[in-house]
Every structure is written in structure tokens, then in C-alpha cells.
Scaffold this active site. Sequence first.
Site, PDB file in Angstrom:
ATOM      1  N   ASP A  42      19.711 -54.199 -19.951  1.00  0.00           N
ATOM      2  CA  ASP A  42      18.591 -54.271 -20.886  1.00  0.00           C
ATOM      3  C   ASP A  42      17.498 -55.244 -20.440  1.00  0.00           C
ATOM      4  O   ASP A  42      16.305 -54.953 -20.586  1.00  0.00           O
ATOM      5  CB  ASP A  42      19.080 -54.619 -22.294  1.00  0.00           C
ATOM      6  CG  ASP A  42      19.986 -55.840 -22.349  1.00  0.00           C
ATOM      7  OD1 ASP A  42      20.189 -56.479 -21.302  1.00  0.00           O
ATOM      8  OD2 ASP A  42      20.506 -56.136 -23.436  1.00  0.00           O
ATOM      9  N   GLN A  59      23.918 -55.826 -21.337  1.00  0.00           N
ATOM     10  CA  GLN A  59      24.588 -56.314 -20.134  1.00  0.00           C
ATOM     11  C   GLN A  59      25.992 -56.850 -20.415  1.00  0.00           C
ATOM     12  O   GLN A  59      26.345 -57.155 -21.548  1.00  0.00           O
ATOM     13  CB  GLN A  59      23.754 -57.433 -19.500  1.00  0.00           C
ATOM     14  CG  GLN A  59      22.551 -56.965 -18.709  1.00  0.00           C
ATOM     15  CD  GLN A  59      21.953 -58.104 -17.916  1.00  0.00           C
ATOM     16  OE1 GLN A  59      21.011 -58.737 -18.364  1.00  0.00           O
ATOM     17  NE2 GLN A  59      22.493 -58.369 -16.740  1.00  0.00           N
ATOM     18  N   HIS A  60      26.767 -56.968 -19.360  1.00  0.00           N
ATOM     19  CA  HIS A  60      28.040 -57.706 -19.308  1.00  0.00           C
ATOM     20  C   HIS A  60      29.222 -57.044 -20.011  1.00  0.00           C
ATOM     21  O   HIS A  60      30.351 -57.490 -19.843  1.00  0.00           O
ATOM     22  CB  HIS A  60      27.884 -59.118 -19.893  1.00  0.00           C
ATOM     23  CG  HIS A  60      26.712 -59.878 -19.392  1.00  0.00           C
ATOM     24  ND1 HIS A  60      26.494 -60.093 -18.054  1.00  0.00           N
ATOM     25  CD2 HIS A  60      25.674 -60.464 -20.059  1.00  0.00           C
ATOM     26  CE1 HIS A  60      25.375 -60.798 -17.913  1.00  0.00           C
ATOM     27  NE2 HIS A  60      24.865 -61.027 -19.098  1.00  0.00           N
TER      28      HIS A  60
END
Length: 374
Positions: free
Chosen positions: A286, A101-102
Amino acid sequence: MNVGEKRKFPEGIEENGCTIGIDIGTQGAKAILYHPASQTIIARSSAKYDLDQQQDTSDNRRAEQHPAKWIQALHDILKELSLTINEKNLIVKSIGTSGQQHGLVALDNKYNVIRPAKLWCDVEASEEADSFSQAATRKMGKQWNIPAGFTAPKALWMKENEPKNWEKVRWIILPHDYVNLCLRSGIGHDFSAPSSLENHSLNVDFVSIFPCTDAGDASGTGIFDPVSRDYVKDLADLIDEKYVAALPKILSPSEVYGNVSPLWKQALNIDSENEHPIIISVGSGDNMMSALGSKCVSEGNAVLSLGTSGTIFGVSSAPVETGTSVAPFCDATGKHLPLVCVMSCTGVLNSVLENWCSSSEKNGAISHEEASTL
């Protein structure tokens, strides 16, 4: 079953049909080959990669990874699965991607990677996170605290510290979005080196292909409203008025992103004659996919995950309030996934094991028994 009786499968499931699951993580990529008819995983593959080495080692807040590493790993893990696919005469029906992520993946108007991706564990944008959170709180009229690990502060950091790169930006997407984009468009099918991603050949229908994401991964950007399940333009404008137009379209959990490009099929030797479409699911981050994989899809269930980071999350029918230590994420099924994260988890334990605990006397290490008495 009686002798000679033909096995019956649920409607829509074929005996030789299979699906591929991919995870693009921080330390490597993994893939499984799943056989729905028997409900078994019949093959696995993995490939490791590292963070990019930084020239300036004085600031350890930076954690970057060139997407070329993901594409190289994609070739490695899918080519390994192709051996089982062809040996057993299986037909791949679909493929789904989970991604860390991110991460900020910046692309220009020709889908070239502008710079290495800034990952979730990159906290170089700490100052930008503080200033953005303050401005967002004023704009929203309620607490809106965004950690440095989220995507929006990284975008602001890029704009303020790399203005020439920011001028090139057409798309700001997430790691799993980039992998899906490559699989559909053909980008990276002829990968040989990082530079090859800057000189990729596009298939004919590429002009109609745009990056897409899902609400789960989008909820980790810092400019996402979990109630409306959409970006908040006013928040994106705090960074730059072009930012919201650079974000990928959000698809619902049941939507598909498209089909795997024939170029990738040929490169991987998976249905190289392009006889069967391979659907690309929208995928997710994830943590969202971890929830699916562990059957955490209804309220009352929770998952504790100990890895590079440590997380605990559970499913909720309603979003949590913003501005707390609980991240107001969405899951991959249309619900919500409140999550608490510790950014550094098992790395600390590994350091203890490597430096203190040993089965033999070396490097001043002590035994596990001795360590347990401390």
C-alpha cells in the site's frame, strides 16, 4: 479540435479501454475504474470489513483477518464496477492491486488458507522479533532490527506456537500476492462462505501458476536485502530451512503476473465471454502504491499519510542503512522508499472525538470549542 475531427489518443490507448485499481486495506477494500484516454476516474466502489474477533481477549496484541473477507469484498467492489463497464461498453485492459504490507498469508500445497492472516498491526510476535533481530544481526555482521509487525517474526511465531499449522505450510505470501493469485487462478470466483476457499475448483492450467510479489512488498518481510533486491537465504534459514522456498518469486516493476481467470470474468460479468485478456500487474504494498498515486516517484518528494497507521516516506536512489527507525523499503518503480511509521495514528484522534468532542451534550462529551481550550 475541429467539428467532426476524430479524437486522437496516444499510441496504445484506446477510447473504450479502461483499467481497474484495487486496494486491499485493513478496514476495507476499494476499487477505481480509470479511463486512460480521458485521464479520469469514471467509477469508484468500496466494501468494509473488520478484524477477526478473538476468543481470547486478554492479549490485545493479536490482529488477524481471514483472507475470505478480502475475497468477499473483491466480489462486491468489482461487481459494482461491472455495472459501469457494461453500461459504457468499456473494455478492461488491466488490473492492479495494492495491499496492506507485512501480512502473513499461509497456504498449503493445494493453496488452501491454513489460518487467518496475521496483519501488519499484529504484534503478538514481539518476543520472536527480538530473538530474530539478535540472530540476524549476528548472521549479517551489522545491525538488523526487525519490528514485530514485519512478516518474518510472524512466521517464526507460527512455527513455535502452531507447529501443526507450520507443517502444512507450502507458501508464505503477502495480502496483495494472495489477491493476485486468486484473480489469475480462479480461486474464490465461486465464493459463498469462508469454507468455500477450502473447497475451491481449480482451472486447468492452475498447476503452472505460482505466487509472485514485487520488491516493494517483499522489502517489508524482514528477510529482504534492498541492495540485491532479493531474499536473504541465511536470514530465512534462521526461521526454517523451508522458509525461503515458501516465499513468492519477486518480479520486476515492468513484469506482469498473468491474466485474470475466465472464471472470475464470468462471476463478475466483466468480459464474461473471455474475448479480451485482462493483464494483472505485479502490484505492490500500500505504501508503494500510495507513492505512485501521489506522483512521488523522484527524489525530493515525500508523502505524509494519516490512517490506521501514520507514515511518511520519500523516494531515494540509494537504500538506507538497516538497523534504524527508517524502514529500508523499495518502491514500485525500481528505486527505494525509506519510510517511518507510527503504528497507531488516527484511531487515537477518533477516540478523542468520540469521547470528548460533540456538537451536542451527550455521553458526557464536550464541544470542540471546549476541547480546544484544554
